[in-house]
Design a protein around this motif. Structure first.
Motif, mmCIF file in Angstrom:
data_model
loop_
_atom_site.group_PDB
_atom_site.id
_atom_site.type_symbol
_atom_site.label_atom_id
_atom_site.label_comp_id
_atom_site.label_asym_id
_atom_site.label_seq_id
_atom_site.Cartn_x
_atom_site.Cartn_y
_atom_site.Cartn_z
ATOM 1 N N UNK A 1 38.696 -28.044 -2.682
ATOM 2 C CA UNK A 1 38.771 -27.033 -1.635
ATOM 3 C C UNK A 1 38.066 -27.452 -0.364
ATOM 4 N N UNK A 2 37.716 -26.461 0.465
ATOM 5 C CA UNK A 2 37.233 -26.769 1.806
ATOM 6 C C UNK A 2 35.715 -26.801 1.949
ATOM 7 N N UNK A 3 34.983 -26.820 0.839
ATOM 8 C CA UNK A 3 33.545 -27.085 0.889
ATOM 9 C C UNK A 3 33.203 -27.893 -0.362
ATOM 10 N N UNK A 4 32.716 -29.120 -0.156
ATOM 11 C CA UNK A 4 32.569 -30.100 -1.231
ATOM 12 C C UNK A 4 31.193 -30.750 -1.142
ATOM 13 N N UNK A 5 30.581 -30.995 -2.291
ATOM 14 C CA UNK A 5 29.276 -31.665 -2.332
ATOM 15 C C UNK A 5 29.430 -33.096 -2.852
ATOM 16 N N UNK A 6 28.878 -34.031 -2.116
ATOM 17 C CA UNK A 6 28.768 -35.424 -2.548
ATOM 18 C C UNK A 6 27.271 -35.718 -2.669
ATOM 19 N N UNK A 7 26.834 -36.222 -3.799
ATOM 20 C CA UNK A 7 25.420 -36.525 -3.994
ATOM 21 C C UNK A 7 25.132 -37.968 -3.589
ATOM 22 N N UNK A 8 24.162 -38.147 -2.687
ATOM 23 C CA UNK A 8 23.662 -39.465 -2.325
ATOM 24 C C UNK A 8 22.252 -39.571 -2.898
ATOM 25 N N UNK A 9 22.160 -40.095 -4.105
ATOM 26 C CA UNK A 9 20.883 -40.050 -4.815
ATOM 27 C C UNK A 9 20.555 -38.609 -5.143
ATOM 28 N N UNK A 10 19.384 -38.148 -4.679
ATOM 29 C CA UNK A 10 18.984 -36.763 -4.914
ATOM 30 C C UNK A 10 19.349 -35.850 -3.751
ATOM 31 N N UNK A 11 19.984 -36.404 -2.709
ATOM 32 C CA UNK A 11 20.297 -35.617 -1.503
ATOM 33 C C UNK A 11 21.729 -35.099 -1.550
ATOM 34 N N UNK A 12 21.911 -33.775 -1.501
ATOM 35 C CA UNK A 12 23.274 -33.232 -1.446
ATOM 36 C C UNK A 12 23.840 -33.306 -0.022
ATOM 37 N N UNK A 13 25.051 -33.844 0.091
ATOM 38 C CA UNK A 13 25.765 -33.866 1.367
ATOM 39 C C UNK A 13 26.964 -32.954 1.210
ATOM 40 N N UNK A 14 27.006 -31.885 1.980
ATOM 41 C CA UNK A 14 28.062 -30.882 1.864
ATOM 42 C C UNK A 14 29.043 -31.055 3.021
ATOM 43 N N UNK A 15 30.301 -31.333 2.668
ATOM 44 C CA UNK A 15 31.366 -31.496 3.657
ATOM 45 C C UNK A 15 32.151 -30.191 3.755
ATOM 46 N N UNK A 16 32.400 -29.734 4.983
ATOM 47 C CA UNK A 16 33.072 -28.451 5.205
ATOM 48 C C UNK A 16 34.298 -28.652 6.088
ATOM 49 N N UNK A 17 35.439 -28.117 5.644
ATOM 50 C CA UNK A 17 36.667 -28.194 6.440
ATOM 51 C C UNK A 17 37.249 -26.808 6.677
ATOM 52 N N UNK A 18 36.404 -25.802 6.615
ATOM 53 C CA UNK A 18 36.788 -24.418 6.900
ATOM 54 C C UNK A 18 36.296 -24.071 8.307
ATOM 55 N N UNK A 19 37.173 -23.619 9.215
ATOM 56 C CA UNK A 19 36.753 -23.341 10.589
ATOM 57 C C UNK A 19 35.553 -22.402 10.701
ATOM 58 N N UNK A 20 35.482 -21.386 9.845
ATOM 59 C CA UNK A 20 34.343 -20.471 9.904
ATOM 60 C C UNK A 20 33.057 -21.186 9.499
ATOM 61 N N UNK A 21 33.154 -22.051 8.489
ATOM 62 C CA UNK A 21 31.988 -22.818 8.084
ATOM 63 C C UNK A 21 31.564 -23.810 9.160
ATOM 64 N N UNK A 22 32.537 -24.431 9.812
ATOM 65 C CA UNK A 22 32.237 -25.378 10.887
ATOM 66 C C UNK A 22 31.593 -24.652 12.068
ATOM 67 N N UNK A 23 32.074 -23.466 12.365
ATOM 68 C CA UNK A 23 31.465 -22.678 13.431
ATOM 69 C C UNK A 23 29.997 -22.405 13.132
ATOM 70 N N UNK A 24 29.701 -22.112 11.874
ATOM 71 C CA UNK A 24 28.312 -21.864 11.470
ATOM 72 C C UNK A 24 27.458 -23.114 11.684
ATOM 73 N N UNK A 25 28.008 -24.269 11.351
ATOM 74 C CA UNK A 25 27.272 -25.522 11.537
ATOM 75 C C UNK A 25 26.940 -25.742 13.011
ATOM 76 N N UNK A 26 27.924 -25.500 13.879
ATOM 77 C CA UNK A 26 27.739 -25.782 15.302
ATOM 78 C C UNK A 26 26.850 -24.762 16.004
#
Length: 459
Positions: A34-59
């Motif tokens: 879906x449009x919000x995905x977690x990739x783990x880099x070691x112990x650090x979660x990297x969350x990728x968002x492709x939902x416009x509302x979620x991107x608006x929140x980031x910005x």
């Protein structure tokens, strides 16, 4: 803390899968998670968002979510420790404002005719009937425009050295994943310029020294007639009222040149591919361009609606960067129903946002008309990123893209030499055409062809 779902594959292996076929990889991840995905880099979660509302929140949420310059540390080797990507807070805001002066208003308009003339000059060097690779030719044009806009150089020994060094650094960055692994391995062995990493360091030192020398000499000249970014920075004051150091000025020049040369060159090359793959798109563009008559004013070109739509569609399918620059969660925040804790990294997935069926029906189809039928928000169409880290040269990139395309299409009959689809090749932030877009020029467009609609009416 319950994180958004994501693959359990090791981070390094995901990286190889991504680089081998970035678009297929991202499509598969979106389809499964879906449009919000977690990739783990070691112990650090990297969350990728492709939902416009979620991107608006980031910005827009600059209280709990911070665009730290330290998150872009991997780019510092190329852009310098004091480049705009590495800066924060008031310093970052001040430097962005200084850099953007040359990419807006009258200054941008003033260089329009020069872009058209340079494009014509460079294209006229191609031999009729002999296949050529479009990407390096276009990149040569965009780097020349970028170096002139940023530094004020357009010829001479130093200009040629700087352009060649930028191109060499980019060429190394575009190595295949396997070659990168080999380079990294041998990079541990100190063989000086004979090792891959040693040669890369040599190129970097040469580029940084040439740029620093140019800064030092220009400061001594005190010539106030220049209208390039370097002149702006030499006259500027920082947030405390002090002049910028020569090293600060040098580092601030690098990102705009890379953006002007690499990002614009890539987008224009993709445009040539799509336009010459789809006959109806090319015919509509030529009809619109021909309506302006001979030698049109550049500002008339950039306002053409179908040309604008084509450029937007190019940047939708192949955005100049696939992801936004990362942000860091500094205070617990809720995004799309997930409570994210401090230390989580957030990245907007630009490519997958541009591929959403609910925004862009049949997203794999090249359809410029979608931009004539609807306006999209900056959280739905964001080829240059957004928020405080949006590309400083975004407006100029589109301006340059339109003028170069218009000049080539209006004056030359080109054709792709292969019917095979062009594949993307990921490098750094950008997906360039893997084969470089192989083309051939059959000749110059004749004025008679431009008058065909009129001739048909007369008879």
């Amino acid at each position: 803390m319950k994180l958004p779902p994501g693959p359990k594959t090791p981070f390094w292996l995901l990286g190889l899968q991504f680089e081998s076929n970035p678009f297929s990889y991202l499509d598969a991840i979106y389809k499964r998670y879906g449009d919000i995905v977690t990739i783990m880099s070691g112990a650090t979660p990297i969350v990728y968002i492709s939902n416009p509302l979620g991107i608006k929140e980031i910005f827009t949420n600059t209280k709990e979510i911070i665009a730290r310059g330290a998150l872009n540390e991997e780019f510092a080797f190329i852009t310098g420790n004091q480049g705009v990507l590495q800066l924060d807070g008031l310093i970052h805001k001040n430097r962005r404002k200084l850099l953007m002066q040359a990419f807006h208003g009258a200054r941008m308009q003033a260089c329009g005719q020069g872009i058209c003339e340079l494009t014509e000059k460079m294209m006229s060097k191609q031999l009729l009937g002999k296949p050529f690779v479009a990407y390096p030719v276009i990149e040569d044009i965009t780097f020349k425009v970028g170096i002139e806009r940023v530094i004020g150089l357009n010829e001479g020994v130093r200009y040629n050295k700087i352009k060649d060094l930028f191109a060499s650094l980019l060429k190394r960055d575009r190595q295949s994943p396997i070659l990168k692994i080999i380079s990294n391995f041998f990079g541990e062995i100190d063989l000086g310029r004979w090792s891959p990493q040693g040669y890369f360091l040599h190129l970097r030192r040469e580029l940084f020294q040439l740029l620093l020398t140019e800064v030092e000499e220009r400061r001594q000249q005190a010539d106030f007639s220049h209208t390039d970014i370097l002149s702006d920075l030499l006259l500027a004051r920082d947030e405390t009222g002090e002049s910028l150091t020569n090293e600060e000025v040098r580092d601030l020049l690098i990102s705009p040149i890379f953006a002007s040369g690499d990002a614009s060159g890539t987008a224009i090359s993709w445009a040539l591919y799509w336009i010459h793959s789809l006959k109806n798109v090319r015919e509509k563009l030529l009809e619109e361009l021909d309506s302006l008559g001979q030698n049109p004013d550049p500002m008339s070109i950039v306002t053409l609606p179908y040309l604008s739509a084509v450029c937007n569609e190019i940047l939708r399918i192949y955005p100049t960067q696939l992801f936004t620059f990362p942000r860091l969660v500094e205070s617990t925040v809720e995004i799309m129903g997930y409570e994210l804790h401090p230390g989580t990294i957030l990245i907007g997935n630009i490519y997958s946002t541009h591929q959403r069926e609910d925004l862009y029906p049949n997203p794999k189809e090249f359809k410029p008309e979608r931009f004539l039928e609807k306006q999209f928000s900056p959280y739905e169409l964001l080829p240059f990123g957004g928020g405080s880290r949006v590309c400083i040269g975004a407006n100029f990139a589109i301006f340059e893209m339109k003028l170069i395309l218009a000049t080539i299409l209006s004056n030359y009959e080109l054709e792709l030499t292969s019917k095979r689809p062009e594949r993307p090749k990921f490098a750094g932030l950008i997906c360039s055409p893997a084969s470089g877009v192989k083309m051939v020029i059959h000749g110059r467009r004749q004025q008679l062809e431009k008058l065909k609609p009129l001739v048909s009416k007369l008879f």
